[in-house]
Design a protein around this motif. Structure first.
Motif, short mmCIF file in Angstrom:
data_model
loop_
_atom_site.label_atom_id
_atom_site.label_comp_id
_atom_site.label_asym_id
_atom_site.label_seq_id
_atom_site.Cartn_x
_atom_site.Cartn_y
_atom_site.Cartn_z
N LEU A 1 -3.85 -8.39 -16.83
CA LEU A 1 -2.78 -7.68 -17.53
C LEU A 1 -3.41 -6.71 -18.52
N ILE B 1 -0.96 -7.79 -23.21
CA ILE B 1 -1.61 -8.96 -23.82
C ILE B 1 -1.29 -9.02 -25.32
N MET C 1 2.23 -10.16 -25.94
CA MET C 1 2.45 -11.59 -25.69
C MET C 1 1.87 -12.44 -26.82
N HIS C 2 0.69 -12.10 -27.30
CA HIS C 2 0.14 -12.86 -28.43
C HIS C 2 1.11 -12.79 -29.62
N VAL D 1 4.08 -14.98 -28.89
CA VAL D 1 3.74 -16.40 -29.01
C VAL D 1 3.75 -16.79 -30.49
N ASP D 2 3.17 -15.93 -31.34
CA ASP D 2 3.18 -16.23 -32.77
C ASP D 2 4.60 -16.30 -33.33
N MET E 1 7.11 -17.38 -31.78
CA MET E 1 7.67 -18.66 -31.34
C MET E 1 7.14 -19.84 -32.16
N THR F 1 3.31 -13.61 -13.89
CA THR F 1 3.94 -13.51 -15.21
C THR F 1 5.45 -13.53 -15.08
N PRO G 1 11.67 -15.89 -19.99
CA PRO G 1 11.17 -16.30 -21.30
C PRO G 1 11.08 -15.12 -22.28
N TYR G 2 11.35 -15.39 -23.55
CA TYR G 2 11.26 -14.36 -24.60
C TYR G 2 9.89 -13.68 -24.56
N ILE G 3 8.85 -14.48 -24.45
CA ILE G 3 7.48 -13.95 -24.47
C ILE G 3 7.28 -12.97 -23.31
N ILE G 4 7.83 -13.30 -22.17
CA ILE G 4 7.67 -12.45 -20.99
C ILE G 4 8.52 -11.18 -21.11
#
Lengths: 404, 404
Positions: free
Chosen positions: A48, A53, A56-57, A60-61, A63, A257, A291-294
């Motif tokens: 990716l 990337i 997404m990091h 994730v944070d 979340m 993904t 997913p939110y992250i995706i």
């Protein structure tokens, strides 16, 4: 006693790519020392891009913190993603699509199967032959395809539109009138495509006969020629006859993904019933969002950095396509596709069947491709190679094929 | 002319939670200064636990590197996740489930809707009343429920099993014989549950009459009492009659992260056809896996740190449940649930209807709950509050209700 869906029992064998995976696994187990290169399933190999990337990091944070945590997503998908889609995939091409005509999903494979839910069983489908197997198999599961005729490798109630060398790998308007027409351009598996003028003929035809077009544009990012449409909505009248499926799998490497979307214009009606409303109901009842992250990852694809980086990825794969095309041509193969799509479609040599050539290539060059006949009877005698390998493996694979 | 699936037109109104969201949005727009607290939809509020966050960051980094990048996932889900599920959810409870009996998905809502695909249309379903609306709505979409009878708020061809105060909120064996039985314990919406001995009766009944049980165990992590089963496979004979649905939404806060799984034992057969094989075919054809990153997140839930951290989260919510239960009791409400489930089920006061109480609570206490009648006719006169809010909001909400 409960009853199963007997339509499943009519399905011949298992899903094409599951079959190939089993054959390859068996070969590898018997030949553990061999370096098998897959140019088979259309799976990407490049990582990716950095913009995705980073997004997404960051997500994730978010979340990890109660004040920025995200639970259930909105039914249609987050507005930040739908806005990016609307602006970049449509507005930028002069197409006006509203936010509530865009439905974010976990990918075009799911959508291309699930879209059948909103149609009655007694619709007759038309598909290109060869074709992405999911369209036909999912309609078979719903009882829409009649009986399977093993000798012809066809279903009794499907209108097949041959796409062979004789038709320049494009379908011709069918003689029998279909209700639902599946079109995929740039095409999987042949790598061919059609011009905007040609697609306009399909739109006009669908509007005339009252058919709906399921238009799979998963490969639009690979279009290199000017007169090839990126969306069916570039054609006049498409909003009254077409549903468009899109994917992030190939333009941004999201095969693992999982993200896609479907567009259903509100103008698309059957006897006053809006298909948009039916799909909204299905989407809200049988799905709970990507997913939110995706979804944040998808948004990043449309950032300036994301656009530049994914464009580079597409160029990387299209360079592979060029390597395959030129290498095979110089080895005397007849090839097509590969210009507006990451797929090269080659004629099997010496009248070999598609599966014979698969076995031959696996055993003698340790290359995995996809037998054309797996995509339909008119695919017999053809073979698909994908440009989604690494450059190094693609070079190596072509050298091996040339040396056969 | 193409035909739509007319069953969709029989569905009354829209999905319950979409309706509530619209009502709340309208109230907030009209009263922007009000502090509305939602104890309505079963969405979690606590952030993902550190073990899960760490696993996702690591997986995102893997996706950034060509040597560790992951494309298409295996059809059934990654083995690392299925092994963790098998060992922790089953083996640890003395239940033997094979890896290829576990199908990883994007969540139990999708699975509970999609599972209908493998059954014929002419099966008669039995559901608890009240019930999670997805079971009924998705069967209605498939034409399995007959006609909707607005006056009774029932479908003509569904067997309703009332779960009211009179039955201790548990269903009784139905008088008419169903083909497919939906059971959810601990229950959404009532928060009630049944003992292992009671569930054994259902398993014996299903095996006797040739019915299949769709067992939704999404809330098993909230079980606090010893004689309550966590899996239906704890009962003898369940493998020949039951499919189990599981979710990561509530035990680990994955409502916006999306992960679930379905278990179909190979012993489950209808006239020699294994349901496991049918679902494998559907899963491989109409779905393309949960994202790699999310499957790694799921695996982390089963790590030692993940187990300890998610247990704390569950305890946090169950403390909220206690606050709600005790607060409402002290205010004179009749309540149930809340002991083995994050839902409290209360009787509406003064003979108010469920929706009247919804409007009353929203207008006068700015609290959002879920009207019991939205879950079925026997839910009329009841109201669901969830323990998934923050502790602070839960306390505040209960104080407001007490002050009414």
């Amino acid at each position: 006693m409960y009853k199963i869906n007997e339509n499943y029992l009519k399905l011949p064998g298992s899903y094409l790519f599951s079959n190939i995976a089993k054959k390859v696994a068996a070969y590898k187990e018997a030949n553990p020392q061999k370096d098998v290169i897959s140019l088979g399933i259309g799976d990407v190999t490049q990582p990716l891009c950095p913009a995705v990337i980073d997004a997404m990091h960051k997500a994730v944070d978010e979340m990890a913190d109660g004040t920025t945590f995200h639970g259930y997503a909105p039914d249609l998908g987050y507005e930040f993603l739908r806005s990016a889609i609307r602006d970049n995939d449509y507005k930028a091409r002069g197409v006006d699509i509203a936010l509530d005509e865009i439905f974010v999903s976990d990918g075009a494979k799911s959508d291309s199967g699930n879209i059948g839910d909103i149609f009655a069983e007694n619709n007759r489908i038309a598909v290109c032959d060869p074709v992405y197997p999911v369209y036909v198999d999912t309609n078979a599961m719903s009882g829409r395809t009649g009986e399977y005729l093993p000798e012809q490798e066809k279903w009794s109630n499907v209108i097949y539109m041959p796409c062979t060398k004789a038709t320049n790998f494009a379908p011709e308007l069918p003689k029998e009138t279909p209700d639902i027409i599946y079109l995929c351009f740039p095409n999987n598996p042949t790598g061919s495509t059609i011009t905007k003028a040609q697609l306009q003929e399909w739109v006009d035809y669908a509007n005339k006969v009252g058919a709906v077009i399921i238009y799979d544009a998963a490969y639009e990012a690979y279009i290199s020629e000017d007169d090839v449409p990126h969306s069916i909505y570039e054609c006049d009248g498409a909003k009254t006859c077409a549903i468009e499926l899109r994917s992030f799998s190939k333009n941004a490497g999201f095969t693992g993904t999982r993200l896609g979307f479907t567009v259903i214009p509100k103008e698309l009606e059957s006897n006053g019933v809006k298909l948009n409303a039916l799909w909204a109901r299905r989407h809200g009842t049988k799905f709970n969002g990507a997913p939110y992250i995706i979804q944040r990852a998808g948004e990043a694809v449309y950032s300036e950095a994301g656009k530049a980086q994914t464009k580079e990825q597409v160029a990387y794969y299209m360079n592979n396509a060029k390597v395959i095309m030129e290498g095979l041509k110089s080895a005397g193969f007849h090839v097509s596709g590969g210009v507006n799509a990451p797929y090269v479609w080659l004629e099997t040599p010496d009248g070999m069947t598609s599966w014979d050539f698969f076995d031959h290539l696996l055993a003698n060059a340790n290359i995995v491709g996809t037998p054309g006949s797996g995509f339909g009877p008119s695919g017999e005698g053809y073979f698909r190679l994908t440009a989604f390998g690494t450059y190094e493996n693609t070079l190596k694979a072509i050298e091996r094929i040339k040396a056969l």
